[in-house]
Write a protein that holds these residues in place. Sequence first.
Motif: not given
Length: 748
Positions: A531-545
Amino acid sequence: MSPEQVGVRPEARPQIIELDVQGMTCASCAARIQKKLNKLDGVQASVNYATEKAHVVAPEVMSADDLIETVRAAGYDAALPVPDAPPRDRAAEIRRRLIACAVLAVPVIAMAMVPALQFPGWQWVSLALATPVVTWGAWPFHKSALVNLRHGATTMDTLISLGTSSAYIWSIVALVFGDAGMIGMRHHWTLNLVRDEGLSAIYFEAAVGIICFILLGRYIEARSRQDASSALRALAEVGAKAVTLLRDDGAGGSSEVTVPIEALAVGDEFVVRPGEKVATDGVIVQGYSAVDNSVITGESLPVEVVPGSSVVGASVNTTGRLVVRATAVGADTQLSQIARLVELAQTGKSRSQDLANTISGIFVPIVIGLALLTLVAWLVAGQDATFAVTAAVSVLIISCPCALGLATPTALLAGSLRGSQLGILIRGPQALEEAHRIQVVAMDKTGTITAGRMSVHEIVPADGYERDALLTLAATLESASEHPIARAIVAAATAPLPSLEDFANVPGRGVRATVAGRRAAAGSAAFMTELGLDVPNSLVTAADTAAAEGASVVFVADGDRLAGVVSVADRVAPNAAEAIAAFKGLGLRTVMVTGDNRSAARHVAQQVGIDEVRAEVLPGDKFAVVRELQADGQHVAMIGDGVNDAAALSQADLGIAMGGGTDAAIAASDLTLMRGDLMLAADAVKLSRRTLATIRGNLFWAFVYNVIAIPIAALGYLNPMFAGAAMAFSSVFVVTNSLRLRAYRPGR
């Protein structure tokens, strides 16, 4: 069980034949039939006493009639299974026999014990009432005794038959040739034998009393044993019964037709609508959906499927319409393989013969020898034949193992009733024999340690976005979806949901719509990137956890920015950690055996204190894990709730099913927990140990009673009528001791 597994040479071209076996009364009967069948050239047989079936691998040249004749030659009966025939209800047969015998026996016992009821000619009425009980009522015991006699063996049935027949026949002799048949005769209550009145008393009440007590014990035993065969029937109920096939209509199109599942063949294409079971194992040809595989794999989260994905029979389609091409049918499906594993476990499990039968195997020949010795000794001592025979009959009656026969079923019944009050169902003596030896508790994760229901695990808003607003937006987007993850998010929302327009489902990616006039979307990280949206690193970390903890992650977009992450997971069940601590307090090692991924399994194990984790385990491998633990010399209890656990539950020394689980798991288990509380499993082990201790106490005192009473009877100090009363008292003692279990409280 394949021919190679049982050691038959491939060149022998073997066939597998199943037989229904009738006439078995104990585990030794099954062993005897199995031994006879295995003596046939090229035959490998396994006979299951619990299910009353024989599984035979035989050469192609051998017919089923040859096998049936071999079983009949051993003194039993067999037949080929009748398709769709209802299972034989042995408990109902024994119950009818017990009721009829009790109705006839009560007045016989009452007249013998209460002199006021002894009207003129009462003894002849007793003969008329006792005859059907001793002949028809006791026929199973007489038949078993004769069959065992043919093989030079003795069991409890031998002593029951001999003791009741002796009391009955001697009473007839007293009626016809002695004073007992005189009108107006009354019983004289004397403890010891009167040497000149041997033919002045009758003992019908002892004969009918023994038969009724033993039938009661057999009825309780049959009720518990009958349930062992229900596991395979429950597995059969899991699969689909009908299937919607796609047929070529001859004009380039296709039509749908519903047929019985038996008509499905490999290569056929069939339709699975939302909410329907997948008819058989296959590959998706058309459609996108999420399939709930928990019934087979134990995986708590539904699996997204697209064309080319594999699906298994009995799994449930949750959302979209699917077209599936069958790759396996009938006996080749995963569900059928699980059923075979259950049958293999039930047949191959070491089922030790009942303790009472073990004791009787030694005790019965000794008693018969003592009775004969008593007869000969009194004759040699100069006593008349009447006294000598009466003393010998006293030995047989006083030693009749009524209390031994009641020791296990009465304690099992009392323990089962107490268990049901605590929320625990106990099935069969096998659970009681094994509970005290358990060293390892293996358990499934989903629905056992965890609640088995999806709920919101964590809500992580992006910078500048409120938590409640994120949950409301996610719930609004998911409100139009029937996916289990979507339902969990919607259920967590408490605020009113705004309007939803232009909803679209993107299979395998997520959903998008217009919410309160703004574009919004929810789905995977890859969907957000598309969809052309950037995923912030903080959310990537939360998702991985969250993913490392076994949760499914949903990214939520509001317009042209990420609003945050909502994760959904299966939560640890209440009391799970307390239950694991209780197992350890009992000296048991704990092992998690689950089909879930390793990260999710380890996260849950750390939360509750599990000792060892076996993750990503397939249904057949759960069975193998239990066998591996057993091969190491460990006695294993298995706790589970799904069809995928059924084979492991059957193979385990002690199978424990969660009551909210599938019928197949419950039927394959030894213990069932009526509430979804894992702490009940620890209580079940404690109660089982106490019940087994009660059974052993019953057997000890019943045996000691015989050891003390037999010499008294042999020395002529015990009237057969009083011997019958003493025998009844020993049974009352056993029953009373068993009833103490009703007040048992497992400590916590």
